[in-house]
Write a protein that holds these residues in place. Sequence first.
Motif, PDB file in Angstrom:
ATOM      1  N   THR A  28       0.832  -1.188   0.000  1.00 29.60           N
ATOM      2  CA  THR A  28       0.000   0.000   0.000  1.00 29.60           C
ATOM      3  C   THR A  28       0.871   1.243   0.000  1.00 29.60           C
ATOM      4  N   SER A  30      -0.545   4.393   0.462  1.00 31.30           N
ATOM      5  CA  SER A  30      -1.476   5.439   0.870  1.00 31.30           C
ATOM      6  C   SER A  30      -0.774   6.604   1.556  1.00 31.30           C
ATOM      7  N   ASP A  72      -6.997   7.308  -5.153  1.00 28.72           N
ATOM      8  CA  ASP A  72      -8.003   6.484  -4.482  1.00 28.72           C
ATOM      9  C   ASP A  72      -7.216   5.497  -3.633  1.00 28.72           C
ATOM     10  N   ASN A  73      -7.021   5.831  -2.377  1.00 23.90           N
ATOM     11  CA  ASN A  73      -6.168   5.011  -1.519  1.00 23.90           C
ATOM     12  C   ASN A  73      -6.673   3.577  -1.333  1.00 23.90           C
ATOM     13  N   PRO A  74      -7.968   3.354  -1.121  1.00 26.19           N
ATOM     14  CA  PRO A  74      -8.424   1.951  -0.997  1.00 26.19           C
ATOM     15  C   PRO A  74      -8.089   1.112  -2.222  1.00 26.19           C
ATOM     16  N   LYS A  75      -8.032   1.742  -3.391  1.00 27.97           N
ATOM     17  CA  LYS A  75      -7.700   1.024  -4.618  1.00 27.97           C
ATOM     18  C   LYS A  75      -6.205   1.096  -4.934  1.00 27.97           C
TER      19      LYS A  75
END
Length: 126
Positions: A28, A30, A72-75
């Motif tokens: 990740t 993010s 889009d951090n979740p993606k």
Amino acid sequence: QVQLVESGGRLVQAGGSLRLSCVAEGRTLSSAYMGWFRQGPGKEREFVAGISWSSSTDYSDSVKGRFTISRDNPKNTVYLQMNNLKPEDTAVYYCAAATSYISSRTKSLPRHYDYWGQGTQVTVSS
């Protein structure tokens, strides 16, 4: 190991629009500062736009008002919306991630980024 995968580049007419995507695989990102760079034929790689973990954005003067960077951090995905494209926007566009602190002075310098994608070609015809 992080892999950045860009997509969305193609041939477009001047005045048209494109949206580039960059997906981070393996980790990740993010909290990373994410940047888009481009390199035209015979030119050095140049900063286009960047976005912080909090979605604060930066743009080069040449694209300000025409390009929009978002994430889009979740993606685990970063986007570059490019409008009113010009022939001088023709280049290979690269996504990059800086996982360490990056300042307003260094965010435009490629050497401060840790990970890079393979690039996606954008060609704007007149």
